[in-house]
Design an enzyme around this catalytic site. Structure first.
Site, PDB file in Angstrom:
ATOM      1  N   HIS A 197      -2.132   1.380  -6.464  1.00 47.06           N
ATOM      2  CA  HIS A 197      -3.425   0.495  -6.327  1.00 47.06           C
ATOM      3  C   HIS A 197      -4.633   0.875  -6.179  1.00 47.06           C
ATOM      4  O   HIS A 197      -4.777   2.280  -6.043  1.00 47.06           O
ATOM      5  CB  HIS A 197      -2.971  -0.579  -4.996  1.00 47.06           C
ATOM      6  CG  HIS A 197      -2.979   0.074  -3.685  1.00 47.06           C
ATOM      7  ND1 HIS A 197      -2.017   0.925  -3.069  1.00 47.06           N
ATOM      8  CD2 HIS A 197      -4.128   0.237  -2.888  1.00 47.06           C
ATOM      9  CE1 HIS A 197      -2.640   1.258  -2.158  1.00 47.06           C
ATOM     10  NE2 HIS A 197      -3.624   0.805  -1.793  1.00 47.06           N
ATOM     11  N   CYS A 203       0.922  -1.231   0.015  1.00 49.46           N
ATOM     12  CA  CYS A 203      -0.087  -0.010   0.070  1.00 49.46           C
ATOM     13  C   CYS A 203       0.846   1.166  -0.137  1.00 49.46           C
ATOM     14  O   CYS A 203       0.426   2.447  -0.653  1.00 49.46           O
ATOM     15  CB  CYS A 203      -1.070  -0.086   1.136  1.00 49.46           C
ATOM     16  SG  CYS A 203      -2.320  -1.371   1.347  1.00 49.46           S
ATOM     17  N   HIS A 248     -12.364   6.889 -11.307  1.00 46.93           N
ATOM     18  CA  HIS A 248     -11.794   6.729 -12.248  1.00 46.93           C
ATOM     19  C   HIS A 248     -10.633   7.744 -12.130  1.00 46.93           C
ATOM     20  O   HIS A 248     -10.021   8.359 -13.452  1.00 46.93           O
ATOM     21  CB  HIS A 248     -12.216   6.451 -13.594  1.00 46.93           C
ATOM     22  CG  HIS A 248     -12.826   5.245 -13.712  1.00 46.93           C
ATOM     23  ND1 HIS A 248     -14.068   4.739 -13.064  1.00 46.93           N
ATOM     24  CD2 HIS A 248     -12.399   3.984 -14.409  1.00 46.93           C
ATOM     25  CE1 HIS A 248     -14.209   3.611 -13.275  1.00 46.93           C
ATOM     26  NE2 HIS A 248     -13.411   3.193 -14.102  1.00 46.93           N
ATOM     27  N   GLU A 298     -13.366   1.419   1.985  1.00 43.46           N
ATOM     28  CA  GLU A 298     -12.454   1.191   0.987  1.00 43.46           C
ATOM     29  C   GLU A 298     -12.357  -0.286   0.589  1.00 43.46           C
ATOM     30  O   GLU A 298     -11.942  -0.713  -0.516  1.00 43.46           O
ATOM     31  CB  GLU A 298     -11.028   1.266   1.879  1.00 43.46           C
ATOM     32  CG  GLU A 298      -9.664   1.265   0.820  1.00 43.46           C
ATOM     33  CD  GLU A 298      -8.562   1.652   1.616  1.00 43.46           C
ATOM     34  OE1 GLU A 298      -8.133   2.984   1.378  1.00 43.46           O
ATOM     35  OE2 GLU A 298      -8.017   0.861   2.283  1.00 43.46           O
TER      36      GLU A 298
END
Length: 193
Positions: free
Chosen positions: A28, A23, A68, A136
């Protein structure tokens, strides 16, 4: 009474300083779910706390800005930020690391500011933003309340440091939406009649 509206967006980030190598060192993404919870002790002309349709306007546009897109922490490496902006049309530069906790605080402050300057014309009374929940993953979320959003211990969020890419702003119904919010301009809800 509390009402809840669910929004979704796909976003990429790096969370520097976290304990997980993947992370903190690799870009990611997540399929985020954002719950906006409003509260009031009163009902409007339609016997609702707040018409869900009204939440599909500015609130949805602000949250959808992250869809996006890549979330860039302004405290990250300048070269990384520059490279991401150069290689992505959709990015949001934010003054906090894009963890679920900070996303929930950031979205709370953004929605709260918009809500504060919205003139309600359908009999709504004392409608307040109760909390923002940012999922998340399917198993992990952060929930932000007012005291968290404006906590000096967690760091105050400077709205002036939130920057949306041109492509994001051009996708809004009003490309000046964020600037109008920061200036404290009044937004008038349409009547539901």
């Amino acid at each position: 009474m509390i009402i809840r509206k669910l929004f979704k967006f796909e976003n990429a980030h790096i969370v520097r300083g976290c304990s997980t190598q993947r992370c903190r060192a690799s870009i990611h993404g997540h399929s985020y779910k954002v719950e906006v919870l409003l509260e009031s002790d009163f009902l409007d002309n339609g016997q609702m706390v707040y018409d869900f349709g009204l939440m599909k306007q500015g609130m949805k546009e602000l949250i959808d800005s992250f869809d996006h897109a890549i979330a860039l922490w302004d405290g990250d490496d300048a070269e990384y930020i520059s490279d991401m902006k150069r290689n992505s049309n959709r990015w949001v530069q934010i003054p906090v690391s894009p963890s679920a906790e900070q996303f929930s605080r950031l979205i709370f402050v953004m929605i709260d500011k918009l809500h504060w300057f919205t003139q309600m014309v359908n009999g709504e009374k004392m409608v307040r933003l109760f909390s923002i929940i940012v999922h998340e993953t399917d198993t992990g979320y952060a929930q932000c309340f007012r005291q968290d959003a404006y906590s000096e211990k967690m760091g105050l969020i400077d709205l002036e440091k939130i920057i949306f890419s041109d492509e994001i702003r051009e996708g809004w119904g009003d490309p000046e939406l964020w600037e109008r919010i920061k200036r404290g301009e009044t937004f008038i809800n349409p009547t539901t009649v």
